[in-house]
Design a protein around this motif. Structure first.
Motif, mmCIF file in Angstrom:
data_model
loop_
_atom_site.group_PDB
_atom_site.id
_atom_site.type_symbol
_atom_site.label_atom_id
_atom_site.label_comp_id
_atom_site.label_asym_id
_atom_site.label_seq_id
_atom_site.Cartn_x
_atom_site.Cartn_y
_atom_site.Cartn_z
ATOM 1 N N MET A 1 0.820 -1.184 0.000
ATOM 2 C CA MET A 1 0.000 0.000 0.000
ATOM 3 C C MET A 1 0.869 1.254 0.000
ATOM 4 O O MET A 1 0.463 2.279 -0.539
ATOM 5 N N ARG A 2 2.056 1.135 0.604
ATOM 6 C CA ARG A 2 2.964 2.289 0.607
ATOM 7 C C ARG A 2 3.349 2.684 -0.814
ATOM 8 O O ARG A 2 3.429 3.866 -1.138
ATOM 9 N N GLU A 3 3.588 1.682 -1.661
ATOM 10 C CA GLU A 3 3.950 1.964 -3.049
ATOM 11 C C GLU A 3 2.811 2.662 -3.783
ATOM 12 O O GLU A 3 3.047 3.595 -4.560
ATOM 13 N N VAL A 4 1.596 2.230 -3.527
ATOM 14 C CA VAL A 4 0.435 2.852 -4.172
ATOM 15 C C VAL A 4 0.299 4.294 -3.706
ATOM 16 O O VAL A 4 0.076 5.205 -4.508
ATOM 17 N N ALA A 5 0.439 4.506 -2.397
ATOM 18 C CA ALA A 5 0.349 5.869 -1.856
ATOM 19 C C ALA A 5 1.425 6.757 -2.468
ATOM 20 O O ALA A 5 1.155 7.895 -2.872
ATOM 21 N N GLU B 1 2.989 6.352 -5.333
ATOM 22 C CA GLU B 1 2.678 6.569 -6.752
ATOM 23 C C GLU B 1 1.562 7.593 -6.928
ATOM 24 O O GLU B 1 1.576 8.396 -7.864
ATOM 25 N N ALA B 2 0.593 7.585 -5.997
ATOM 26 C CA ALA B 2 -0.531 8.534 -6.061
ATOM 27 C C ALA B 2 -0.158 9.905 -5.510
ATOM 28 O O ALA B 2 -0.933 10.857 -5.640
ATOM 29 N N GLY B 3 0.999 9.993 -4.871
ATOM 30 C CA GLY B 3 1.436 11.277 -4.322
ATOM 31 C C GLY B 3 0.705 11.669 -3.051
ATOM 32 O O GLY B 3 0.523 12.855 -2.772
ATOM 33 N N ILE B 4 0.287 10.653 -2.286
ATOM 34 C CA ILE B 4 -0.384 10.915 -1.015
ATOM 35 C C ILE B 4 0.313 10.118 0.082
ATOM 36 O O ILE B 4 1.116 9.225 -0.200
ATOM 37 N N SER B 5 0.008 10.443 1.308
ATOM 38 C CA SER B 5 0.628 9.708 2.412
ATOM 39 C C SER B 5 -0.030 8.339 2.574
ATOM 40 O O SER B 5 -1.170 8.119 2.154
ATOM 41 N N HIS B 6 0.706 7.441 3.183
ATOM 42 C CA HIS B 6 0.180 6.106 3.473
ATOM 43 C C HIS B 6 -1.068 6.222 4.344
ATOM 44 O O HIS B 6 -2.060 5.514 4.129
ATOM 45 N N GLY B 7 -1.041 7.131 5.313
ATOM 46 C CA GLY B 7 -2.195 7.342 6.198
ATOM 47 C C GLY B 7 -3.422 7.819 5.439
ATOM 48 O O GLY B 7 -4.546 7.402 5.737
#
Length: 123
Positions: free
Chosen positions: A1-5, A7-13
Motif C-alpha cells: 500500500m505504501r507503493e500505491v500511496a 505513486e498517487a502522491g499521497i501519504s500512506h495514512g
C-alpha cells in the motif's frame, strides 16, 4: 500500500483513510475494472444491434477478457494481483470465487444459446 500511496502522491495514512487493507483496495480496483469492462461490453452490444446472435455476444465478451487494449491489460494485471491476494485472504477469495462462478455461468448460458441458434440443429 505504501507503493500505491507514493505513486498517487499521497501519504500512506491518507490512503488508509479510504482503504483499510490491501484486499479492500484490490476489491475496489476490481469492482471499478469490472464496471469499465461492463460499459465497454454494453457499447459493443449496442453496435451489434437489437437481436445479436449469441455467438457474437460471446465473442464480444471473451474478447474483452483478452489484454488487447490498455484497459484490458490493466484489468488483466489487477486480476493477477487479486488472485494472488485471494490465496491469503478469505474475503477476497470468496469474492473472487463468486465472480468467477458468475462469469462461468454467463459464458455457459451464451454457449447454450449459440448452439440452440444453429440452423437445422436437432433439438
Amino acid at each position: 500500500m505504501r507503493e500505491v500511496a507514493q505513486e498517487a502522491g499521497i501519504s500512506h495514512g491518507a490512503l488508509q483513510h479510504y482503504f483499510a487493507s490491501r484486499g479492500a483496495m484490490l476489491s475496489f480496483a476490481m469492482d471499478f475494472a469490472s464496471e469499465q469492462t461492463s460499459q465497454r461490453v454494453g457499447l459493443g452490444l449496442q453496435e451489434l444491434g437489437d437481436r445479436p446472435h449469441p455467438r457474437d455476444v460471446l465473442r464480444l465478451m471473451l474478447a474483452e477478457t483478452l489484454p488487447l487494449h490498455a484497459d484490458a491489460r490493466a484489468t488483466s494485471r489487477m486480476s493477477a494481483a487479486y488472485v494472488l491476494e485471494a490465496l491469503h485472504d478469505e474475503d477476497v477469495h470468496a469474492r473472487a470465487r463468486g465472480g468467477l462462478l458468475q462469469g462461468r455461468a454467463l459464458v455457459e448460458q451464451l454457449i447454450r444459446r449459440a448452439i440452440a441458434a444453429v440452423p437445422g440443429r436437432i433439438r
